[in-house]
Motif scaffolding. Structure first.
Motif, PDB file in Angstrom:
ATOM      1  N   ARG A 189      40.546  45.941  37.491  1.00  0.00           N
ATOM      2  CA  ARG A 189      41.960  46.095  37.838  1.00  0.00           C
ATOM      3  C   ARG A 189      42.576  47.390  37.329  1.00  0.00           C
ATOM      4  NH1 ARG A 189      45.330  41.543  35.847  1.00  0.00           N
ATOM      5  NH2 ARG A 189      46.979  42.614  37.022  1.00  0.00           N
ATOM      6  N   GLN A 190      41.970  48.022  36.361  1.00  0.00           N
ATOM      7  CA  GLN A 190      42.497  49.313  35.931  1.00  0.00           C
ATOM      8  C   GLN A 190      42.330  50.371  37.022  1.00  0.00           C
ATOM      9  OE1 GLN A 190      40.981  50.641  32.151  1.00  0.00           O
ATOM     10  NE2 GLN A 190      41.856  52.698  32.360  1.00  0.00           N
ATOM     11  N   ASP A 191      41.343  50.184  37.883  1.00  0.00           N
ATOM     12  CA  ASP A 191      41.011  51.194  38.883  1.00  0.00           C
ATOM     13  C   ASP A 191      41.373  50.809  40.309  1.00  0.00           C
ATOM     14  OD1 ASP A 191      39.622  52.970  36.978  1.00  0.00           O
ATOM     15  OD2 ASP A 191      38.211  51.294  36.836  1.00  0.00           O
ATOM     16  N   MET A 192      41.595  49.529  40.570  1.00  0.00           N
ATOM     17  CA  MET A 192      41.956  49.121  41.931  1.00  0.00           C
ATOM     18  C   MET A 192      42.769  47.837  41.894  1.00  0.00           C
ATOM     19  SD  MET A 192      38.213  47.935  43.354  1.00  0.00           S
ATOM     20  CE  MET A 192      37.559  46.279  43.051  1.00  0.00           C
ATOM     21  N   LEU A 193      43.595  47.670  42.912  1.00  0.00           N
ATOM     22  CA  LEU A 193      44.374  46.445  43.036  1.00  0.00           C
ATOM     23  C   LEU A 193      43.467  45.322  43.532  1.00  0.00           C
ATOM     24  CD1 LEU A 193      47.498  47.836  44.947  1.00  0.00           C
ATOM     25  CD2 LEU A 193      47.279  47.469  42.481  1.00  0.00           C
ATOM     26  N   VAL A 194      43.666  44.121  42.980  1.00  0.00           N
ATOM     27  CA  VAL A 194      42.975  42.934  43.479  1.00  0.00           C
ATOM     28  C   VAL A 194      44.029  41.858  43.714  1.00  0.00           C
ATOM     29  CG1 VAL A 194      41.141  41.260  43.157  1.00  0.00           C
ATOM     30  CG2 VAL A 194      40.939  43.532  42.115  1.00  0.00           C
TER      31      VAL A 194
END
Length: 399
Positions: A189-194
């Motif tokens: 989640r630090q790198d992409m939205l989920v």
């Protein structure tokens, strides 16, 4: 006499304008019939759910309709290019691609990324959290797959970003407990939205601290039996936005999953179902509109041009996105006669406007001749015989 002729010309133009009820229409011709109606770009991006699971043999199971492109393979980049061209013509800005980590899915996703990038078309990803029998995947596999996507796919600029992060969706979260969802989403989640795919406000809140919003995949809502389903979408939007997270609102053209074990059907009503559901989705103030779907032929929620429905769904969607008057019903068409931008009622109106202008121009010389004749007669009655003169705008003296 020159002054009188100029006055006659102005008078004729004025008279012609009065016949149409608009002086400007006497001298201004609108855009050609092929030009699309201009409209402001809708602020909310529209993405369509897209499936890359098709082999030629896939079309032999649970299908009541087929694409106009034939029983294609999802490895066919020519099909991908045509899909994107059609989608863009109807105001769709990208596909939400169904994916999990397999050799076939990875190959097809890479092909689609290349085609979409060249077409300036965006992608997002929805992870297949459930298996073929609708059971949850092992959480260890989900976590590994999401990490692999983050590392190998998500950095590519072809993926749509919200708040600087690529958009991904975790399908089937309702089958996972809170801790398992946290194990899968925490590392990425630090790198992409989920986003979760919960079906209610309570479902969203159950996972709110371990996801980045919700994308409700509501393909089977029936506006006739459910009544006004807008309040449910609005309530979910309010809860999600209060947390500063992202809401993907669903809408669909219809639904029929009886051949894959379902019991519910939603009639398309020649595009009316699509209009009603689109309106409800828009009213929920989404960050993204999620069209269900581009090519889900097993659940019959597709908008891809087909043998049974032709381009009807895309025609309606184009009207909705442009703000134009809805087009008249279209029969099922083969791929050689697919409608493009500017077809339908909006195009008919422009053609009518052009015909009106043609008729107006054809009648203009008659009005002018009669006016000039009356002036000449008046001059002769006063005993003046003024020779014919050329108007500056008519150097050949043909007027």
């Amino acid at each position: 006499m020159r002054r009188l002729l100029i006055l006659a010309l102005a008078g004729a133009l004025l008279a012609a304008g009065l016949f149409t009820g608009n002086v400007a229409s006497a001298v201004v011709i609108g855009p050609p019939p092929s030009a699309p109606a201009s409209a402001a770009e809708p602020a909310t991006p529209l993405l369509a759910y897209y499936y890359v699971w098709f082999d030629p043999s896939s079309w032999n199971r649970a299908k009541i309709d087929y694409p106009t492109l034939g029983r294609y393979s999802s490895d066919d980049t020519g099909v991908m290019r045509q899909h994107i061209e059609w989608a863009k013509s109807a105001g769709i800005k990208g596909f939400i691609v169904s994916w999990k980590n397999t050799e076939t899915n990875n190959r097809r996703l890479r092909l689609l990324m290349d085609v979409a990038r060249a077409a300036d078309f965006k992608l997002a990803m929805i992870y297949q959290g459930l298996d073929f029998d609708r059971h949850p995947q092992p959480v260890s596999r989900v976590a590994a797959d999401l990490s692999m996507f983050r590392d190998q796919f998500a950095p590519d600029p072809v993926f749509l970003r919200l708040g600087g992060k690529p958009l991904t969706i975790f399908s089937g979260t309702w089958e996972f407990n809170h801790d398992d969802v946290a194990k899968a989403t925490g590392p990425v989640r630090q790198d992409m939205l989920v986003l979760s795919t919960e079906k209610s406000v309570d479902g969203y809140r159950r996972l709110a601290d371990v996801t980045d919003g919700d994308a409700y995949y509501w393909s089977s809502v029936n506006p006739d039996s459910y009544g006004d389903h807008s309040p449910k979408l609005a309530a979910m939007s309010d809860a999600i936005h209060r947390d500063g997270k992202y809401w993907v609102a669903p809408f669909a053209p219809g639904f029929d999953a009886r051949l894959v074990g379902g019991t519910r059907t939603v009639d398309r009503k020649d595009g009316e179902t699509l209009r009603v559901q689109y309106s409800a989705a828009v009213r929920s103030a989404p960050d993204v509109l999620g069209l269900i779907s581009w090519n889900e032929f097993s659940e019959n929620s597709y908008v891809e041009p087909s043998l049974k429905y032709g381009t009807r769904s895309l025609d309606v969607l184009r009207d909705l996105r442009s703000g134009a008057v809805p087009s008249a019903p279209s029969a099922a068409l083969d791929s050689s006669s697919l409608a493009g931008p500017g077809r339908g009622a909006a195009g008919d109106a422009r053609r009518g406007s052009a015909l009106t202008n043609v008729g107006l121009l054809a009648g203009f010389p008659i009005v002018l001749i009669v006016t000039v004749g009356l002036i000449a007669r008046r001059q002769r009655r006063h005993g003046r015989d003024i020779p014919a003169q050329r108007l500056p705008s008519d150097p050949k003296g043909t007027l």
